[in-house]
Design a protein around this motif. Structure first.
Motif, PDB file in Angstrom:
ATOM      1  N   ARG A   1     -28.740   0.207  11.103  1.00 20.30           N
ATOM      2  CA  ARG A   1     -27.963  -0.052  12.194  1.00 20.30           C
ATOM      3  C   ARG A   1     -27.648  -1.509  12.274  1.00 20.30           C
ATOM      4  NH1 ARG A   1     -29.932   2.835  17.854  1.00 20.30           N
ATOM      5  NH2 ARG A   1     -31.890   2.136  17.060  1.00 20.30           N
ATOM      6  N   GLU A   2     -26.390  -1.748  12.762  1.00 18.09           N
ATOM      7  CA  GLU A   2     -26.176  -2.978  12.942  1.00 18.09           C
ATOM      8  C   GLU A   2     -26.641  -3.711  14.155  1.00 18.09           C
ATOM      9  OE1 GLU A   2     -24.670  -4.986  10.537  1.00 18.09           O
ATOM     10  OE2 GLU A   2     -24.795  -3.257   9.231  1.00 18.09           O
TER      11      GLU A   2
ATOM     12  N   LYS B   1     -40.015  -8.383  15.769  1.00 20.89           N
ATOM     13  CA  LYS B   1     -39.910  -6.907  16.269  1.00 20.89           C
ATOM     14  C   LYS B   1     -38.984  -6.820  17.510  1.00 20.89           C
ATOM     15  CE  LYS B   1     -44.553  -5.721  15.100  1.00 20.89           C
ATOM     16  NZ  LYS B   1     -46.120  -5.271  15.480  1.00 20.89           N
ATOM     17  N   LEU B   2     -38.766  -8.060  18.277  1.00 17.65           N
ATOM     18  CA  LEU B   2     -37.793  -8.090  19.250  1.00 17.65           C
ATOM     19  C   LEU B   2     -36.502  -7.784  18.774  1.00 17.65           C
ATOM     20  CD1 LEU B   2     -37.471  -8.696  22.356  1.00 17.65           C
ATOM     21  CD2 LEU B   2     -36.806 -10.959  21.779  1.00 17.65           C
TER      22      LEU B   2
ATOM     23  N   ASP C   1     -31.159  -3.779  20.348  1.00 19.08           N
ATOM     24  CA  ASP C   1     -30.140  -2.909  20.994  1.00 19.08           C
ATOM     25  C   ASP C   1     -30.944  -1.583  21.617  1.00 19.08           C
ATOM     26  OD1 ASP C   1     -31.101  -1.462  18.843  1.00 19.08           O
ATOM     27  OD2 ASP C   1     -29.336  -1.108  17.772  1.00 19.08           O
ATOM     28  N   ARG C   2     -31.948  -1.664  21.645  1.00 15.38           N
ATOM     29  CA  ARG C   2     -32.668  -0.524  22.506  1.00 15.38           C
ATOM     30  C   ARG C   2     -33.224  -0.967  23.809  1.00 15.38           C
ATOM     31  NH1 ARG C   2     -34.517   0.908  17.461  1.00 15.38           N
ATOM     32  NH2 ARG C   2     -36.580  -0.224  18.098  1.00 15.38           N
TER      33      ARG C   2
ATOM     34  N   ASP D   1     -32.607  -1.865  27.399  1.00 14.02           N
ATOM     35  CA  ASP D   1     -31.672  -1.426  28.351  1.00 14.02           C
ATOM     36  C   ASP D   1     -31.373  -2.686  29.213  1.00 14.02           C
ATOM     37  OD1 ASP D   1     -31.783   1.185  27.508  1.00 14.02           O
ATOM     38  OD2 ASP D   1     -33.116   1.837  28.895  1.00 14.02           O
ATOM     39  N   ASP D   2     -32.299  -3.294  29.621  1.00 13.70           N
ATOM     40  CA  ASP D   2     -32.123  -4.255  30.753  1.00 13.70           C
ATOM     41  C   ASP D   2     -32.517  -5.717  30.076  1.00 13.70           C
ATOM     42  OD1 ASP D   2     -32.119  -5.939  32.798  1.00 13.70           O
ATOM     43  OD2 ASP D   2     -33.491  -4.727  34.117  1.00 13.70           O
ATOM     44  N   HIS D   3     -31.488  -6.521  29.581  1.00 12.06           N
ATOM     45  CA  HIS D   3     -31.964  -7.890  29.055  1.00 12.06           C
ATOM     46  C   HIS D   3     -32.480  -8.800  30.192  1.00 12.06           C
ATOM     47  CE1 HIS D   3     -29.843  -7.075  24.840  1.00 12.06           C
ATOM     48  NE2 HIS D   3     -30.509  -6.092  25.231  1.00 12.06           N
ATOM     49  N   GLU D   4     -32.383  -8.636  31.225  1.00 13.70           N
ATOM     50  CA  GLU D   4     -33.039  -9.509  32.074  1.00 13.70           C
ATOM     51  C   GLU D   4     -34.384  -9.510  32.015  1.00 13.70           C
ATOM     52  OE1 GLU D   4     -31.888  -8.440  36.279  1.00 13.70           O
ATOM     53  OE2 GLU D   4     -29.628  -9.036  35.799  1.00 13.70           O
ATOM     54  N   HIS D   5     -35.105  -8.442  31.510  1.00 16.62           N
ATOM     55  CA  HIS D   5     -36.345  -8.592  31.181  1.00 16.62           C
ATOM     56  C   HIS D   5     -36.917  -8.752  29.861  1.00 16.62           C
ATOM     57  CE1 HIS D   5     -36.871  -7.210  35.472  1.00 16.62           C
ATOM     58  NE2 HIS D   5     -36.328  -6.250  34.852  1.00 16.62           N
ATOM     59  N   VAL D   6     -36.033  -9.322  29.069  1.00 15.10           N
ATOM     60  CA  VAL D   6     -36.384  -9.618  27.824  1.00 15.10           C
ATOM     61  C   VAL D   6     -37.490 -10.663  27.479  1.00 15.10           C
ATOM     62  CG1 VAL D   6     -35.397 -10.624  25.471  1.00 15.10           C
ATOM     63  CG2 VAL D   6     -34.251  -9.009  26.750  1.00 15.10           C
ATOM     64  N   ASP D   7     -37.519 -11.617  28.444  1.00 15.44           N
ATOM     65  CA  ASP D   7     -38.498 -12.678  28.325  1.00 15.44           C
ATOM     66  C   ASP D   7     -40.010 -11.813  28.418  1.00 15.44           C
ATOM     67  OD1 ASP D   7     -36.717 -14.244  28.182  1.00 15.44           O
ATOM     68  OD2 ASP D   7     -36.978 -15.503  29.749  1.00 15.44           O
TER      69      ASP D   7
END
Lengths: 398, 173
Positions: free
Chosen positions: B3-4, B45-46, B51-52, B54-60
């Motif tokens: 997947r891209e 790994k990140l 793209d899986r 869901d909530d990029h606010e919690h990426v940190d």
């Protein structure tokens, strides 16, 4: 905050706050990611910790079946999502001798294919990584993989959703096919706290008698031995057994567990003191039957007489191998047969006591192939168009 | 399945947040090279999971979890365990401004902690996570976090008493 705590906080902050760093170039990240993806595929081939599909005897498979419910085959050793492998030789899949259809159930995309060919559409919104007929419906694990967790949905017999959770690993079924165990887990997203609960229920029942235990860490279930569920920690926390009543007990001598067999009571896994060494042992006593360096062991054949594994040929575990479960003597015919086709890596599952199944892809075409312990290879399906979004996932036996 | 990846968002996040990951990694590993390796694996790994999420606010926080777990996995690996264990503090790069002997002594103490206890300390006293958050990141019980932190602080207190440069510093406060 006490003085030592304050001093500690200060020291940690000052230790790093003005340090300069070399930013990691994106192309380095991408290159590393590709390497990780390759290794994950290799591990998927193993199916050591990530059991993916189990199928047991349902009381009622009524989810829009095209035909009458099939006499579904029981579950097996750690099964896994099949990976496509391209033979290096120029074999034509059509040239392979056509044999009987698979004698285990499997999922083809989002369709459950029972023994005998009955096809049942599964009401899944995502790709399916595991399915277990359960309580008249199905437990369906999907491919929403997220740092060790995936989605798990229980459907009733009419396709209605009974529950939806995050999960880890994959459901397992007992040797008598009466019990199913699975994990519901906190979704592994940031900031969330929660639990990892192992559930055990009567596979064909209506919900009574389900027991559960929070084991507090992400785990992959491996099998059921009597009244105990055997599992392995997803982050290397060893191998464990629990009756869901007492505290889980560590299996001495194992860094991870990959397979169990109720007939022999034995387990396969990797040695705690040498994780690159596969071992077959008695999980009750820790008595080691045999071990083999450079080998990653997987599931037992249904009769417990053979073990599937992967051997390291210098670049990590890669290549299927079958061993005598009692002595550890290799059964070279399988690897030799695959080599004769130019195939080095091929994910395999046990079909029965003496045959393995895999999905062989060549170019844009694929077929289910059967590999006998005698080295005979036959084709168990028509030659189909390969579809990267349409995995074939085998069921296997307890 | 190929997947891209949505590299643009990831690249933006990377440039903004990598320094923070590097700092935590340095505290966990104790040396810049290991820290850089750890961060690169974490970022990869990140990237695979991007793209899986869901909530990029919690990426940190997700990245922190991957970082810590990757570190735990790394020190369990056979080649890692074959390394010779020594009481000596490894060479370090130039200390940060304002880093005095007391800080140095405390850092030396941190370097002696076992990996999991050290991770507890870093998450609690550097990342300022609660005990529950620390337990969640490490996949251990809250009680374990409490006991590990408590033992570390007790040891540090004893360490302080034995090292005048820290005791003096403490009295200056």
């Amino acid at each position: 905050m006490t003085d030592p705590e304050r001093l500690l906080t200060e020291a940690l902050h000052r230790r790093v706050e003005d340090t300069t760093y070399h930013p990691t170039p994106l192309h380095d990240v991408v290159a590393t990611a590709r390497g990780i993806r390759r290794r994950r595929r290799g591990r998927a081939v193993l199916a050591m910790a990530a059991a993916v599909v189990v199928v047991t005897v349902p009381t009622a498979v009524v989810l829009g079946t095209d035909d009458a419910p099939s006499p579904t085959r029981p579950t097996g050793p750690p099964p896994w999502v099949t990976e496509r492998q391209t033979p290096s030789s120029g074999i034509d899949l059509s040239d392979l001798e056509r044999g009987a259809p698979p004698r285990v159930d499997y999922v083809d995309g989002r369709t459950y294919v029972g023994y005998g060919g009955a096809r049942t559409p599964l009401p899944a919104r995502y790709g399916i990584s595991a399915v277990t007929p359960y309580h008249g419906g199905f437990l369906v694990a999907d491919t929403r993989y997220f740092e060790g967790s995936l989605g798990l949905t229980q459907y009733d017999g009419s396709g209605g959703t009974v529950g939806e959770w995050c999960s880890t690993g994959s459901p397992v079924v007992s040797g008598d096919q009466l019990q199913t165990a699975y994990v519901t887990a906190v979704c592994r997203k940031s900031g969330e706290t929660g639990s990892f609960v192992i559930h055990r229920g009567i596979a064909s029942g209506m919900g009574e008698g389900e027991t559960s235990q929070n084991v507090g860490r992400p785990v992959s279930l491996v099998g059921i031995l009597g009244d105990r569920i055997v599992y392995t920690g997803q982050f290397g926390e060893g191998a464990w057994m629990t009756d869901l009543v007492s505290q889980p007990a560590a299996i001495a001598g194992l860094a991870s567990v990959a397979g169990v067999n109720e007939q022999t009571g034995l387990a396969t896994g990797q040695r705690a003191d040498s994780p690159d060494t596969g071992v077959v042992l008695d999980p009750e006593t820790g008595d080691v039957r045999w071990s083999e360096p450079g080998t990653t062991l997987g599931g037992f054949a249904p009769d417990g007489e053979h073990v599937l594994g992967l051997v390291d040929q210098g670049d990590g575990p890669c290549c299927p191998a079958v061993f005598d479960a009692d002595s550890g003597d290799p059964v070279p015919a399988v690897a030799d047969a695959l080599a004769s086709l130019g195939v080095v890596q091929l994910p395999l599952v046990w079909e029965d006591d003496s045959h393995l199944l895999g999905v062989l892809t060549h170019g844009e075409r694929r077929a289910i192939v059967r590999v006998g312990l005698d080295g005979r290879i036959t084709r168990a399906s028509a030659v189909l168009a390969a579809d990267s979004n349409h995995d074939i996932v085998f069921a296997a036996h307890p | 399945m190929t997947r891209e990846r949505p590299t643009t968002d990831f690249e933006s996040w990377l440039s903004a947040r990598e320094p923070a990951l590097q700092r935590t990694a340095l505290l966990l590993t104790g040396d810049p090279h290991s820290a850089q390796d750890l961060v690169q694996t974490t970022l990869a790994k990140l990237y695979l999971a991007w793209d899986r999420i869901d909530d990029h606010e919690h990426v940190d926080a997700y990245a922190r979890r991957v970082l810590v777990n990757e570190h735990r996995s790394a020190w369990r690996r056979p080649w890692r365990r074959r390394e010779v264990v020594t009481d000596a503090v490894p060479d370090r790069d130039l200390p940060a401004p304002g880093y005095d002997d007391a800080h140095d002594a405390v850092w030396a103490f941190v370097a002696t902690l076992p990996p999991r206890q050290r991770a507890v300390i870093v998450l609690r006293y550097y990342e300022d996570l609660t005990e529950a958050e620390t337990a969640d990141v490490l996949g251990i019980a809250v009680g374990t976090v409490k006991s590990q932190a408590s033992r570390a602080i007790a040891s540090l207190r004893s360490h302080v008493d034995q090292h005048p440069e820290i005791s003096d510093r403490k009295e200056e406060r």
